[in-house]
Design an enzyme around this catalytic site. Structure first.
Site, PDB file in Angstrom:
ATOM      1  CG  HIS A   1     -23.504  10.354   0.668  1.00 32.02           C
ATOM      2  ND1 HIS A   1     -23.387   9.397  -0.315  1.00 32.02           N
ATOM      3  CD2 HIS A   1     -22.569  10.064   1.595  1.00 32.02           C
ATOM      4  CE1 HIS A   1     -22.432   8.540   0.014  1.00 32.02           C
ATOM      5  NE2 HIS A   1     -21.915   8.931   1.167  1.00 32.02           N
TER       6      HIS A   1
ATOM      7  CG  HIS B   1     -15.702   7.789  -0.944  1.00 28.38           C
ATOM      8  ND1 HIS B   1     -15.313   6.474  -1.126  1.00 28.38           N
ATOM      9  CD2 HIS B   1     -16.468   7.801   0.180  1.00 28.38           C
ATOM     10  CE1 HIS B   1     -15.827   5.724  -0.166  1.00 28.38           C
ATOM     11  NE2 HIS B   1     -16.532   6.495   0.634  1.00 28.38           N
TER      12      HIS B   1
END
Length: 296
Positions: free
Chosen positions: A46, A88
Site C-alpha cells: 500500500h 495520494h
C-alpha cells in the site's frame, strides 16, 4: 519393426502440429476478458511499504518489492502541465514541505519539493538519512525504475479534477508495453472510487482488469443488482476491511468478483479477512502479510 518406428514418428509429428494449430483453452479463455487467479492471495504494498518508508517514493516501492509485495500501488494525481505523479492527496501539504493543490503546480514546481523529511520527523524510530530530500516520482519514473518485470496496481485519484487523466494513463502504459496484446492481463490493475473513470478506461481498453473501490461510512452492504452492474466492467471490489464482514466478502465472491480490502496492517486482521475469503489485500506491511500467508 521399422514400419512401426516410422508410424510412431509420424504420429508424434501429427500430435505436435495438432497442439500448435488447434486453439488452446487458454487462448479462448484469454479472449473472454481480463482475469486473475482467484486462488492466489495478492499482497499489495500500500503506497509501497509505507509502514517503513515515505509513501509513494521510490524507496517505499523498492522496499515493497523486497518484502514480497505482488504489486506496487501507485495513486495518481496530475500536475498543471498534464504529468501524472505518484501522490495520494490532491494537496502536497501532508507528504511534502510544500503547500497547495497538485493541479495548480507544474511538474518543475513539484520536483522542488521534499517528499521524505516529513516521514523522518513523524516516525523518528524509522527515520533514515536517505529519506531526507526525496523527490515526488512521476508515473513514468516509477515504471522506468521497476520495469516490465513488476506489477502495478494504479488508482485514478479524484479523476473529476483531472480531465484526460485516463487517456494519459493509458498512453503511458502503452508506451512501456504494460498493456496490449503482448502484456499479461495481470501486469496492471486499475482501481478507482469513480465508476465513471473506470468506464472511461474500459471503453478505451476492455482488456485491462479494473477494480471498483467503494467507500462506506457505515457497515458495508451491497445488492445483487450493484454487483451485477460492477461485474459488467470490473473484476473486483475494494473496500475498507473495517466496514466489511464475511457475509459481504462471500456475496462478492459468489458474483465471481475478487475482493481486495484495504488497509490491513495487523496479523490479527490479516488472518480474519483471509478466513472471510478475500482474494488479496492492501497493507503497509507486506513483509508481515507474507509471513501470515506462508503460515497458512
Amino acid at each position: 519393426m521399422e514400419k512401426m518406428k516410422k508410424l510412431s514418428f509420424s504420429l508424434v509429428i501429427l500430435l505436435i502440429f495438432t497442439i500448435f494449430l488447434l486453439p488452446s483453452k487458454n487462448a479462448v479463455f484469454a479472449s473472454e476478458g481480463p482475469n486473475l487467479n482467484p486462488n492466489r492471495i495478492l499482497n499489495v504494498a500500500h503506497r509501497g511499504a509505507s509502514g517503513y518508508a515515505p509513501e509513494h517514493t521510490i524507496p517505499s516501492y523498492d522496499l515493497g518489492e523486497k518484502m514480497k509485495g505482488d504489486y506496487i500501488e501507485v495513486d495518481l494525481q496530475m500536475t498543471k502541465d498534464g504529468t501524472l505523479i505518484a501522490m495520494h492527496d490532491e494537496k502536497v501539504d501532508r507528504t511534502t514541505d510544500g503547500t497547495g493543490y497538485v493541479k495548480d503546480m507544474t511538474l518543475a514546481e513539484i520536483k522542488q519539493l521534499d517528499a521524505g523529511s516529513w516521514f523522518n520527523e513523524q516516525y523518528p524510530e524509522k527515520a533514515k538519512p536517505e529519506y531526507d530530500g526525496l523527490k515526488v516520482p512521476t508515473l513514468e519514473e516509477v515504471i522506468q525504475e521497476f520495469g516490465r518485470g513488476s506489477r502495478y496496481y494504479i488508482e485514478t485519484k479524484s479523476p473529476e479534477v483531472y480531465p484526460g487523466m485516463e487517456e494519459e494513463l493509458l498512453r503511458v502504459l502503452n508506451k512501456y508495453k504494460l498493456i496490449g496484446p503482448i502484456a499479461p492481463s495481470s501486469k496492471v490493475l486499475i482501481q478507482s472510487f469513480s465508476p465513471e473513470s473506470l468506464l472511461i478506461v474500459h471503453s478505451m481498453n476492455p482488456n485491462i482488469p479494473l477494480v471498483q473501490l467503494i467507500s462506506y461510512s457505515e457497515p458495508a452492504s451491497i445488492t445483487d443488482k450493484e454487483l451485477n452492474e460492477i461485474a459488467e466492467y470490473a473484476i473486483g471490489i475494494g473496500a475498507s476491511h473495517t466496514k466489511i464482514d464475511e457475509a459481504y466478502v462471500q456475496k462478492v465472491r459468489q458474483h465471481d468478483l475478487l475482493m481486495h480490502p484495504y488497509t490491513v496492517n495487523t496479523r490479527e486482521d490479516m488472518e480474519k479477512v483471509l478466513d472471510w475469503g478475500v482474494t488479496g489485500m492492501f497493507t503497509n506491511y507486506p513483509d508481515v502479510l507474507d509471513e501470515v500467508l506462508k503460515g497458512r
